[in-house]
Write a protein that holds these residues in place. Structure first.
Motif, PDB file in Angstrom:
ATOM      1  N   LYS A  35      -2.601   3.891   6.577  1.00  0.00           N
ATOM      2  CA  LYS A  35      -1.447   3.072   6.180  1.00  0.00           C
ATOM      3  C   LYS A  35      -0.853   2.392   7.406  1.00  0.00           C
ATOM      4  CE  LYS A  35       2.876   3.004   3.702  1.00  0.00           C
ATOM      5  NZ  LYS A  35       3.954   3.721   3.072  1.00  0.00           N
ATOM      6  N   SER A  67      -1.149  -1.645   7.063  1.00  0.00           N
ATOM      7  CA  SER A  67       0.076  -2.261   6.545  1.00  0.00           C
ATOM      8  C   SER A  67       0.497  -3.347   7.522  1.00  0.00           C
ATOM      9  CB  SER A  67       1.185  -1.221   6.422  1.00  0.00           C
ATOM     10  OG  SER A  67       0.884  -0.319   5.408  1.00  0.00           O
ATOM     11  N   HIS A  68       0.548  -4.557   7.028  1.00  0.00           N
ATOM     12  CA  HIS A  68       0.896  -5.673   7.921  1.00  0.00           C
ATOM     13  C   HIS A  68       2.261  -6.213   7.559  1.00  0.00           C
ATOM     14  CE1 HIS A  68      -3.193  -5.511   9.275  1.00  0.00           C
ATOM     15  NE2 HIS A  68      -3.637  -5.696   8.068  1.00  0.00           N
ATOM     16  N   MET A 103       0.841  -1.178   0.000  1.00  0.00           N
ATOM     17  CA  MET A 103       0.000   0.000   0.000  1.00  0.00           C
ATOM     18  C   MET A 103       0.889   1.245   0.000  1.00  0.00           C
ATOM     19  SD  MET A 103      -2.492   1.532   2.976  1.00  0.00           S
ATOM     20  CE  MET A 103      -2.710  -0.055   3.647  1.00  0.00           C
ATOM     21  N   LYS A 104       0.499   2.188  -0.852  1.00  0.00           N
ATOM     22  CA  LYS A 104       1.193   3.468  -0.905  1.00  0.00           C
ATOM     23  C   LYS A 104       0.193   4.567  -0.573  1.00  0.00           C
ATOM     24  CE  LYS A 104       2.217   2.465  -5.094  1.00  0.00           C
ATOM     25  NZ  LYS A 104       2.576   2.278  -6.449  1.00  0.00           N
TER      26      LYS A 104
END
Length: 112
Positions: free
Chosen positions: A107, A111-112, A1-2
């Motif tokens: 994010k 984010s994982h 992800m960004k």
């Protein structure tokens, strides 16, 4: 992800571009913004957004309150979670402040 400001040029590497603001960015057409999904319900509430006012001194408290809102917002969170499983995603936001905005909180959480 960004994450990316909506005013930056779209890129093919962005993948699915999800706008995470409650309000449409000023001065942009839908074509120029190149948004795949406008997930306005995942944005901070109007009350929280106005209270925060992009004041860096309120950042930690904003993050805490926004996470509390997200915990109660199962439907929007579920939609974002599903989209993240499908491939590349860029969370797009309108704020001029690149260090204090809701996309950063999202994010951090997703984010994982």
């Amino acid at each position: 992800m960004k994450i990316k400001r909506v005013y930056e040029n779209p890129d093919k590497k962005d993948g699915l571009r999800i706008l995470v603001d409650r309000l449409w960015p000023r001065g942009l057409t839908k074509e120029k913004a190149s948004i795949s999904l406008w997930l306005k319900d995942i944005a901070p509430s109007t009350e929280l957004r106005k209270w925060f006012g992009h004041d860096p001194g309120k950042w930690d408290e904003f993050r805490k309150r926004y996470k509390e809102e997200l915990n109660k917002n199962k439907e929007a969170v579920s939609i974002l979670t599903d989209k993240l499983k499908q491939g590349d995603v860029t969370l797009v936001y309108g704020s001029k402040d690149e260090e204090h905005n809701e996309a950063l909180v999202l994010k951090e959480l997703f984010s994982h």
